[in-house]
Design a protein around this motif. Structure first.
Motif, PDB file in Angstrom:
ATOM      1  N   ALA A   1     -49.903 -72.512   6.192  1.00  0.00           N
ATOM      2  CA  ALA A   1     -49.391 -71.330   6.888  1.00  0.00           C
ATOM      3  C   ALA A   1     -48.404 -70.566   6.015  1.00  0.00           C
ATOM      4  O   ALA A   1     -47.399 -71.120   5.577  1.00  0.00           O
ATOM      5  CB  ALA A   1     -48.722 -71.736   8.205  1.00  0.00           C
ATOM      6  N   ASN A   2     -48.721 -69.278   5.794  1.00  0.00           N
ATOM      7  CA  ASN A   2     -47.835 -68.426   5.007  1.00  0.00           C
ATOM      8  C   ASN A   2     -47.576 -67.123   5.767  1.00  0.00           C
ATOM      9  O   ASN A   2     -47.554 -67.125   6.991  1.00  0.00           O
ATOM     10  CB  ASN A   2     -48.428 -68.208   3.621  1.00  0.00           C
ATOM     11  CG  ASN A   2     -48.336 -69.476   2.776  1.00  0.00           C
ATOM     12  OD1 ASN A   2     -47.263 -69.835   2.301  1.00  0.00           O
ATOM     13  ND2 ASN A   2     -49.456 -70.168   2.587  1.00  0.00           N
ATOM     14  N   PHE A   3     -47.366 -66.013   5.059  1.00  0.00           N
ATOM     15  CA  PHE A   3     -46.900 -64.810   5.730  1.00  0.00           C
ATOM     16  C   PHE A   3     -47.640 -63.553   5.282  1.00  0.00           C
ATOM     17  O   PHE A   3     -48.152 -63.482   4.160  1.00  0.00           O
ATOM     18  CB  PHE A   3     -45.401 -64.602   5.479  1.00  0.00           C
ATOM     19  CG  PHE A   3     -44.540 -65.714   5.982  1.00  0.00           C
ATOM     20  CD1 PHE A   3     -44.179 -65.780   7.328  1.00  0.00           C
ATOM     21  CD2 PHE A   3     -44.094 -66.710   5.125  1.00  0.00           C
ATOM     22  CE1 PHE A   3     -43.386 -66.811   7.801  1.00  0.00           C
ATOM     23  CE2 PHE A   3     -43.298 -67.750   5.592  1.00  0.00           C
ATOM     24  CZ  PHE A   3     -42.942 -67.805   6.939  1.00  0.00           C
ATOM     25  N   GLU A   4     -47.630 -62.584   6.178  1.00  0.00           N
ATOM     26  CA  GLU A   4     -47.984 -61.217   5.833  1.00  0.00           C
ATOM     27  C   GLU A   4     -46.717 -60.384   5.990  1.00  0.00           C
ATOM     28  O   GLU A   4     -46.081 -60.406   7.049  1.00  0.00           O
ATOM     29  CB  GLU A   4     -49.071 -60.670   6.756  1.00  0.00           C
ATOM     30  CG  GLU A   4     -49.403 -59.199   6.492  1.00  0.00           C
ATOM     31  CD  GLU A   4     -50.599 -58.717   7.292  1.00  0.00           C
ATOM     32  OE1 GLU A   4     -51.590 -58.278   6.678  1.00  0.00           O
ATOM     33  OE2 GLU A   4     -50.548 -58.779   8.531  1.00  0.00           O
ATOM     34  N   MET A   5     -46.345 -59.658   4.951  1.00  0.00           N
ATOM     35  CA  MET A   5     -45.162 -58.805   5.011  1.00  0.00           C
ATOM     36  C   MET A   5     -45.548 -57.404   5.413  1.00  0.00           C
ATOM     37  O   MET A   5     -46.334 -56.746   4.734  1.00  0.00           O
ATOM     38  CB  MET A   5     -44.428 -58.767   3.659  1.00  0.00           C
ATOM     39  CG  MET A   5     -43.221 -57.817   3.682  1.00  0.00           C
ATOM     40  SD  MET A   5     -42.341 -57.651   2.096  1.00  0.00           S
ATOM     41  CE  MET A   5     -41.461 -59.195   2.013  1.00  0.00           C
ATOM     42  N   ASP A   6     -44.994 -56.960   6.528  1.00  0.00           N
ATOM     43  CA  ASP A   6     -45.052 -55.548   6.890  1.00  0.00           C
ATOM     44  C   ASP A   6     -43.716 -54.972   6.447  1.00  0.00           C
ATOM     45  O   ASP A   6     -42.672 -55.304   7.016  1.00  0.00           O
ATOM     46  CB  ASP A   6     -45.241 -55.396   8.400  1.00  0.00           C
ATOM     47  CG  ASP A   6     -45.373 -53.945   8.838  1.00  0.00           C
ATOM     48  OD1 ASP A   6     -44.567 -53.109   8.369  1.00  0.00           O
ATOM     49  OD2 ASP A   6     -46.257 -53.640   9.653  1.00  0.00           O
ATOM     50  N   VAL A   7     -43.732 -54.136   5.413  1.00  0.00           N
ATOM     51  CA  VAL A   7     -42.479 -53.721   4.785  1.00  0.00           C
ATOM     52  C   VAL A   7     -41.592 -52.922   5.737  1.00  0.00           C
ATOM     53  O   VAL A   7     -40.365 -52.958   5.632  1.00  0.00           O
ATOM     54  CB  VAL A   7     -42.744 -52.941   3.482  1.00  0.00           C
ATOM     55  CG1 VAL A   7     -43.422 -53.851   2.460  1.00  0.00           C
ATOM     56  CG2 VAL A   7     -43.589 -51.691   3.726  1.00  0.00           C
ATOM     57  N   PHE A   8     -42.201 -52.210   6.693  1.00  0.00           N
ATOM     58  CA  PHE A   8     -41.428 -51.500   7.719  1.00  0.00           C
ATOM     59  C   PHE A   8     -40.650 -52.506   8.560  1.00  0.00           C
ATOM     60  O   PHE A   8     -39.456 -52.329   8.828  1.00  0.00           O
ATOM     61  CB  PHE A   8     -42.390 -50.697   8.605  1.00  0.00           C
ATOM     62  CG  PHE A   8     -41.737 -49.936   9.735  1.00  0.00           C
ATOM     63  CD1 PHE A   8     -41.579 -48.562   9.662  1.00  0.00           C
ATOM     64  CD2 PHE A   8     -41.309 -50.585  10.893  1.00  0.00           C
ATOM     65  CE1 PHE A   8     -41.004 -47.842  10.716  1.00  0.00           C
ATOM     66  CE2 PHE A   8     -40.727 -49.889  11.947  1.00  0.00           C
ATOM     67  CZ  PHE A   8     -40.574 -48.514  11.856  1.00  0.00           C
ATOM     68  N   TRP A   9     -41.336 -53.581   8.959  1.00  0.00           N
ATOM     69  CA  TRP A   9     -40.720 -54.571   9.845  1.00  0.00           C
ATOM     70  C   TRP A   9     -39.816 -55.557   9.117  1.00  0.00           C
ATOM     71  O   TRP A   9     -39.268 -56.471   9.732  1.00  0.00           O
ATOM     72  CB  TRP A   9     -41.798 -55.291  10.648  1.00  0.00           C
ATOM     73  CG  TRP A   9     -42.404 -54.407  11.683  1.00  0.00           C
ATOM     74  CD1 TRP A   9     -43.685 -53.941  11.728  1.00  0.00           C
ATOM     75  CD2 TRP A   9     -41.741 -53.864  12.831  1.00  0.00           C
ATOM     76  NE1 TRP A   9     -43.861 -53.136  12.815  1.00  0.00           N
ATOM     77  CE2 TRP A   9     -42.683 -53.076  13.517  1.00  0.00           C
ATOM     78  CE3 TRP A   9     -40.439 -53.968  13.339  1.00  0.00           C
ATOM     79  CZ2 TRP A   9     -42.359 -52.391  14.691  1.00  0.00           C
ATOM     80  CZ3 TRP A   9     -40.129 -53.287  14.498  1.00  0.00           C
ATOM     81  CH2 TRP A   9     -41.081 -52.516  15.169  1.00  0.00           C
ATOM     82  N   ILE A  10     -39.699 -55.392   7.805  1.00  0.00           N
ATOM     83  CA  ILE A  10     -38.650 -56.097   7.057  1.00  0.00           C
ATOM     84  C   ILE A  10     -37.432 -55.189   6.945  1.00  0.00           C
ATOM     85  O   ILE A  10     -36.293 -55.607   7.155  1.00  0.00           O
ATOM     86  CB  ILE A  10     -39.151 -56.513   5.664  1.00  0.00           C
ATOM     87  CG1 ILE A  10     -40.387 -57.409   5.792  1.00  0.00           C
ATOM     88  CG2 ILE A  10     -38.043 -57.213   4.889  1.00  0.00           C
ATOM     89  CD1 ILE A  10     -40.177 -58.684   6.584  1.00  0.00           C
ATOM     90  N   LYS A  11     -37.678 -53.911   6.653  1.00  0.00           N
ATOM     91  CA  LYS A  11     -36.595 -52.924   6.547  1.00  0.00           C
ATOM     92  C   LYS A  11     -35.921 -52.684   7.897  1.00  0.00           C
ATOM     93  O   LYS A  11     -34.678 -52.601   7.980  1.00  0.00           O
ATOM     94  CB  LYS A  11     -37.175 -51.603   6.014  1.00  0.00           C
ATOM     95  CG  LYS A  11     -36.195 -50.430   5.968  1.00  0.00           C
ATOM     96  CD  LYS A  11     -35.198 -50.584   4.848  1.00  0.00           C
ATOM     97  CE  LYS A  11     -34.347 -49.319   4.717  1.00  0.00           C
ATOM     98  NZ  LYS A  11     -33.366 -49.438   3.624  1.00  0.00           N
ATOM     99  N   HIS A  12     -36.710 -52.570   8.958  1.00  0.00           N
ATOM    100  CA  HIS A  12     -36.187 -52.174  10.266  1.00  0.00           C
ATOM    101  C   HIS A  12     -35.111 -53.132  10.800  1.00  0.00           C
ATOM    102  O   HIS A  12     -34.124 -52.672  11.385  1.00  0.00           O
ATOM    103  CB  HIS A  12     -37.336 -52.044  11.265  1.00  0.00           C
ATOM    104  CG  HIS A  12     -37.030 -51.169  12.436  1.00  0.00           C
ATOM    105  ND1 HIS A  12     -36.710 -49.829  12.330  1.00  0.00           N
ATOM    106  CD2 HIS A  12     -36.973 -51.446  13.774  1.00  0.00           C
ATOM    107  CE1 HIS A  12     -36.481 -49.323  13.528  1.00  0.00           C
ATOM    108  NE2 HIS A  12     -36.642 -50.281  14.418  1.00  0.00           N
ATOM    109  N   PRO A  13     -35.249 -54.452  10.612  1.00  0.00           N
ATOM    110  CA  PRO A  13     -34.187 -55.356  11.067  1.00  0.00           C
ATOM    111  C   PRO A  13     -33.064 -55.539  10.057  1.00  0.00           C
ATOM    112  O   PRO A  13     -32.214 -56.417  10.223  1.00  0.00           O
ATOM    113  CB  PRO A  13     -34.929 -56.674  11.306  1.00  0.00           C
ATOM    114  CG  PRO A  13     -36.057 -56.640  10.351  1.00  0.00           C
ATOM    115  CD  PRO A  13     -36.474 -55.198  10.254  1.00  0.00           C
ATOM    116  N   GLY A  14     -33.059 -54.714   8.997  1.00  0.00           N
ATOM    117  CA  GLY A  14     -31.938 -54.739   8.061  1.00  0.00           C
ATOM    118  C   GLY A  14     -32.130 -55.595   6.829  1.00  0.00           C
ATOM    119  O   GLY A  14     -31.156 -55.906   6.126  1.00  0.00           O
TER     120      GLY A  14
END
Length: 273
Positions: A173-186
């Motif tokens: 199990a790894n990850f998909e990065m949504d760059v908006f949803w990384i930026k949005h929480p700071g």
């Protein structure tokens, strides 16, 4: 002369191998596809897109839908899977992924009370993901989880995301990065890629209107999605390092009502990378 030709061929090969294929998250065209499945898929293909992330067949038999994808030279790289389905109906997830030729399954949300993500929620996700991920891996499919912001609430000496990254078995199990949803929480997408190299196998490319107020709730106005390179997420900096830190597939995701107009402009911006 022969040496010059050999060197030229090598240079061309290196250039081609360095190119990055940009795909599309079909949710971008969620309003258009149901109205005209063949036409929308044809439009996507004409944009020069060849890779997709999706899930479901918009009411078509899966074989017929796969034929439409093939007709338009579209390859389904990954499909979404509901958390509950991963837990209770994994064979159906595997069957859909195999029928569509997908190599990845992505879970987009961990069930929790809105605004109150807890360690119990995280532990449940870890158990389900490690268990499902192992079976998926045995079937040649990789599982990724897509954070939406609430995972960055503080926990212990870091965040819940740190806790998830530590306890999810990287073999399953790894990850998909949504760059908006990384930026949005700071958070900083580039810093997170560097902190967890080779854990983000997939990436959603999405930009945010400058001045948008963030949160750690996993909610945002979709109309804050803007053409890549015109927002405050830092797409250029991300594209310079993403492959270096393990990202294998990129998908534009534009959730705005202007997605059909904005996606071609985003593709144009990405050509420089």
């Amino acid at each position: 002369m022969r040496l010059v030709l050999v060197l030229a061929c090598c240079l061309i090969t290196l250039t081609l191998s360095a190119q990055t294929t940009i795909g599309l998250e079909l949710y971008s065209f969620r309003n258009q596809i149901p109205k005209d499945i063949p036409g929308t898929l044809s439009t996507i293909s004409k944009m020069g897109i060849t890779e997709l992330e999706g899930g479901g067949t918009y009411g078509l038999p899966i074989g017929e839908y796969k034929q439409l994808l093939d007709k338009n030279n579209l390859k389904m790289i990954s499909i979404g899977a509901d958390f509950d389905k991963l837990q209770k109906d994994l064979p159906a997830v595997i069957a859909e992924a195999k029928a569509l030729g997908a190599s990845y399954v992505v879970c987009f949300w961990i069930p929790h009370t809105d605004g109150n993500f807890t360690v119990e929620n995280a532990n449940n996700a870890i158990t389900v993901s490690n268990t499902a991920g192992k079976v998926l891996k045995e079937n040649g499919i990789s599982l990724c989880y897509h954070p939406h912001g609430y995972e960055f609430m503080p926990y212990e000496n870091g965040t819940f995301f740190d806790y998830l990254a530590k306890n999810l078995n990287l073999a399953f199990a790894n990850f998909e990065m949504d760059v908006f949803w990384i930026k949005h929480p700071g958070q900083d997408p580039v810093a997170l890629l560097k902190k967890y190299p080779n854990r983000f196998l997939l990436m959603h490319l999405k930009d945010r209107k400058p001045g948008t107020e963030g949160n750690q709730l996993g909610h945002a106005d979709v109309e804050t999605n803007v053409v890549l390179g015109t927002g405050d997420v830092g797409i250029a900096e991300i594209m310079k390092v993403a492959k270096q830190y393990g990202v294998k597939h990129f998908f534009i995701e534009d959730e705005s009502s202007r997605s059909m107009e904005q996606v071609p402009l985003s593709l144009k911006f990405l050509k420089k990378f």
